[in-house]
Design a protein around this motif. Structure first.
Motif, PDB file in Angstrom:
ATOM      1  N   LEU A   1       0.843  -1.214   0.000  1.00 31.28           N
ATOM      2  CA  LEU A   1       0.000   0.000   0.000  1.00 31.28           C
ATOM      3  C   LEU A   1       0.869   1.251   0.000  1.00 31.28           C
ATOM      4  O   LEU A   1       0.593   2.214   0.722  1.00 31.28           O
ATOM      5  CB  LEU A   1      -0.939  -0.041   1.225  1.00 31.28           C
ATOM      6  CG  LEU A   1      -1.977  -1.165   1.223  1.00 31.28           C
ATOM      7  CD1 LEU A   1      -2.713  -1.225   2.543  1.00 31.28           C
ATOM      8  CD2 LEU A   1      -2.965  -0.999   0.068  1.00 31.28           C
ATOM      9  N   GLY A   2       1.889   1.235  -0.821  1.00 29.75           N
ATOM     10  CA  GLY A   2       2.785   2.395  -0.891  1.00 29.75           C
ATOM     11  C   GLY A   2       2.126   3.564  -1.615  1.00 29.75           C
ATOM     12  O   GLY A   2       1.041   3.442  -2.195  1.00 29.75           O
ATOM     13  N   TRP A   3       2.796   4.691  -1.593  1.00 32.40           N
ATOM     14  CA  TRP A   3       2.257   5.941  -2.135  1.00 32.40           C
ATOM     15  C   TRP A   3       1.711   5.772  -3.546  1.00 32.40           C
ATOM     16  O   TRP A   3       0.647   6.258  -3.879  1.00 32.40           O
ATOM     17  CB  TRP A   3       3.358   7.022  -2.120  1.00 32.40           C
ATOM     18  CG  TRP A   3       2.942   8.323  -2.734  1.00 32.40           C
ATOM     19  CD1 TRP A   3       3.191   8.756  -4.009  1.00 32.40           C
ATOM     20  CD2 TRP A   3       2.191   9.372  -2.103  1.00 32.40           C
ATOM     21  NE1 TRP A   3       2.647  10.016  -4.192  1.00 32.40           N
ATOM     22  CE2 TRP A   3       2.024  10.409  -3.044  1.00 32.40           C
ATOM     23  CE3 TRP A   3       1.631   9.536  -0.824  1.00 32.40           C
ATOM     24  CZ2 TRP A   3       1.333  11.598  -2.758  1.00 32.40           C
ATOM     25  CZ3 TRP A   3       0.949  10.708  -0.537  1.00 32.40           C
ATOM     26  CH2 TRP A   3       0.807  11.725  -1.499  1.00 32.40           C
ATOM     27  N   SER A   4       2.453   5.042  -4.404  1.00 29.70           N
ATOM     28  CA  SER A   4       2.054   4.980  -5.825  1.00 29.70           C
ATOM     29  C   SER A   4       1.152   3.779  -6.112  1.00 29.70           C
ATOM     30  O   SER A   4       0.760   3.551  -7.250  1.00 29.70           O
ATOM     31  CB  SER A   4       3.300   4.897  -6.716  1.00 29.70           C
ATOM     32  OG  SER A   4       4.087   3.817  -6.268  1.00 29.70           O
ATOM     33  N   ASP A   5       0.777   3.025  -5.050  1.00 32.45           N
ATOM     34  CA  ASP A   5      -0.150   1.907  -5.271  1.00 32.45           C
ATOM     35  C   ASP A   5      -1.451   2.471  -5.844  1.00 32.45           C
ATOM     36  O   ASP A   5      -1.918   3.536  -5.419  1.00 32.45           O
ATOM     37  CB  ASP A   5      -0.415   1.200  -3.936  1.00 32.45           C
ATOM     38  CG  ASP A   5      -1.535   0.177  -4.065  1.00 32.45           C
ATOM     39  OD1 ASP A   5      -1.269  -0.882  -4.625  1.00 32.45           O
ATOM     40  OD2 ASP A   5      -2.677   0.501  -3.663  1.00 32.45           O
ATOM     41  N   SER A   6      -2.052   1.754  -6.786  1.00 28.69           N
ATOM     42  CA  SER A   6      -3.205   2.325  -7.499  1.00 28.69           C
ATOM     43  C   SER A   6      -4.365   2.663  -6.565  1.00 28.69           C
ATOM     44  O   SER A   6      -5.074   3.650  -6.759  1.00 28.69           O
ATOM     45  CB  SER A   6      -3.674   1.362  -8.597  1.00 28.69           C
ATOM     46  OG  SER A   6      -3.872   0.081  -8.062  1.00 28.69           O
ATOM     47  N   LEU A   7      -4.538   1.874  -5.486  1.00 35.21           N
ATOM     48  CA  LEU A   7      -5.627   2.198  -4.549  1.00 35.21           C
ATOM     49  C   LEU A   7      -5.371   3.559  -3.896  1.00 35.21           C
ATOM     50  O   LEU A   7      -6.288   4.402  -3.779  1.00 35.21           O
ATOM     51  CB  LEU A   7      -5.746   1.121  -3.467  1.00 35.21           C
ATOM     52  CG  LEU A   7      -6.771   1.403  -2.359  1.00 35.21           C
ATOM     53  CD1 LEU A   7      -8.193   1.423  -2.907  1.00 35.21           C
ATOM     54  CD2 LEU A   7      -6.646   0.379  -1.221  1.00 35.21           C
ATOM     55  N   ARG A   8      -4.109   3.803  -3.511  1.00 34.50           N
ATOM     56  CA  ARG A   8      -3.777   5.101  -2.896  1.00 34.50           C
ATOM     57  C   ARG A   8      -3.991   6.234  -3.901  1.00 34.50           C
ATOM     58  O   ARG A   8      -4.491   7.306  -3.561  1.00 34.50           O
ATOM     59  CB  ARG A   8      -2.329   5.150  -2.397  1.00 34.50           C
ATOM     60  CG  ARG A   8      -1.852   4.031  -1.517  1.00 34.50           C
ATOM     61  CD  ARG A   8      -2.679   3.689  -0.321  1.00 34.50           C
ATOM     62  NE  ARG A   8      -3.307   4.768   0.377  1.00 34.50           N
ATOM     63  CZ  ARG A   8      -4.409   4.603   1.107  1.00 34.50           C
ATOM     64  NH1 ARG A   8      -4.967   3.422   1.182  1.00 34.50           N
ATOM     65  NH2 ARG A   8      -4.948   5.609   1.729  1.00 34.50           N
ATOM     66  N   VAL A   9      -3.656   5.980  -5.158  1.00 33.01           N
ATOM     67  CA  VAL A   9      -3.843   6.998  -6.216  1.00 33.01           C
ATOM     68  C   VAL A   9      -5.330   7.335  -6.337  1.00 33.01           C
ATOM     69  O   VAL A   9      -5.726   8.502  -6.414  1.00 33.01           O
ATOM     70  CB  VAL A   9      -3.278   6.475  -7.564  1.00 33.01           C
ATOM     71  CG1 VAL A   9      -3.673   7.389  -8.719  1.00 33.01           C
ATOM     72  CG2 VAL A   9      -1.757   6.329  -7.495  1.00 33.01           C
ATOM     73  N   LEU A  10      -6.180   6.312  -6.280  1.00 33.83           N
ATOM     74  CA  LEU A  10      -7.624   6.548  -6.404  1.00 33.83           C
ATOM     75  C   LEU A  10      -8.166   7.326  -5.194  1.00 33.83           C
ATOM     76  O   LEU A  10      -8.934   8.285  -5.353  1.00 33.83           O
ATOM     77  CB  LEU A  10      -8.373   5.215  -6.537  1.00 33.83           C
ATOM     78  CG  LEU A  10      -9.907   5.303  -6.569  1.00 33.83           C
ATOM     79  CD1 LEU A  10     -10.392   6.197  -7.703  1.00 33.83           C
ATOM     80  CD2 LEU A  10     -10.524   3.913  -6.656  1.00 33.83           C
TER      81      LEU A  10
END
Ligand code: LCV
Length: 259
Positions: A77-86
């Motif tokens: 769940l890092g910064w650039s993980d797509s869930l975080r982006v969403l």
């Protein structure tokens, strides 16, 4: 084949997550389509967005696409993980995003729903926060979203049990704004959206950003941050994290060992 349906009318945009085969699991492909559409809505000066699943859906979103989570040794769940982006795309959209919730909301899908500004759910909707079920070390920003929405004792119960709570409890907690029957919810949500778009968009978008900045304002020292990242690393490096992923993909119960 597109994984969403999007439409606009009178400065109101709608995004329907439409990947029923995977219960709207938040895959990179689905998230890319949602974030691309939000960018397009911005260009078109869409002032309010409704995020939903198709009418009558049994699952609003099954959460992060588990098949896309990295194996142990990498922060899932890092910064650039797509869930975080969403999550950030919803929180930073310059206008209210209304969650029209029908069916089960799972894991990261819960955080997507809670990133919305106003939530309206049908009575059957449920909300489950599931990192403990998979052995995932939730990230700081995600836990802050949860803490800002749910009183700590209930947040802990949801995080530690990974069990769903019903819409009625979510309403009592103030996590959702309204419960509306399935034959009324659409008209109600779009009436709410209509009230919002009739008001001053600059005032609303700036107040939304002020509230985002204020609710995420926490002082945390570099030492504290590094200690937390170290703790999280022991989880995503663990046997149990790998076991959680493998068991899910093999459709069996995980056997956690605490190592
Ligand atoms: C990939 C899926 C998924 C899925 N990923 O239908 O919050 S965190 O930290 O935990 C974060 C990492 C996160 O969000 O993790 C995911 C948390 N989500 C869940 O625990 C929910 C997992 N899904 C389910 O419990 C069930 O699918 C529900 C109850 C949502 C729906 O059950 P139903 O019987 O209607 P199936 O389980 O048969 O799922 C239909 C297809 O969607 C896939 C699932 O593998 C199946 O694929 P196949 O037809 O290829 O077998 N699917 C469901 N959820 N999160 N894939």
């Amino acid at each position: 084949m597109s994984l969403i349906i999007s439409e606009t009318e009178n400065a109101i945009g709608t995004i329907i997550m439409n990947h029923a085969a995977k219960r709207n699991a938040l895959s990179e492909a689905l998230i890319d389509e949602i974030t691309t559409t939000l960018e397009a809505f911005k260009e078109q000066n869409i002032r309010t967005v409704v995020l939903r699943a198709p009418s009558g859906a049994k699952v609003w979103s099954a959460g992060h696409d588990v098949s896309e989570l990295p194996n142990r040794g990498r922060d899932p769940l890092g910064w650039s993980d797509s869930l975080r982006v969403l999550i950030r795309a919803i929180q930073e959209y310059p206008g209210p995003v209304l969650g029209l919730i029908q069916g089960g909301v799972w894991g990261g899908g819960c955080e997507v729903a809670m990133a919305c500004d106003i939530l309206v759910a049908t009575p059957e909707a449920t909300f489950a926060i599931t990192p403990a079920k998979l052995g995932v070390p939730y990230n700081l920003g995600g836990l802050l979203t949860v803490m800002n929405m749910i009183p700590l004792p209930v947040a802990k119960e949801m995080l530690f049990t990974a069990q769903p709570i019903p819409a009625a409890q979510a309403l009592n907690l103030g996590v959702i704004n309204y419960i509306k029957p399935v034959d009324e919810i659409e008209a109600f949500v779009y009436q709410l959206a209509g009230q919002i778009v009739a008001n001053a968009p600059l005032s609303i978008s700036v107040m939304k950003e002020e509230l985002r900045l204020l609710s995420s304002a926490r002082s945390i020292t570099p030492e504290l941050f590094e200690r937390i990242q170290g703790l999280r690393r022991t989880v995503y490096d663990s046997h149990d994290y790998q076991e959680g992923l493998t068991a899910f993909l093999e459709k069996r119960k995980p056997q956690f060992k605490g190592e």
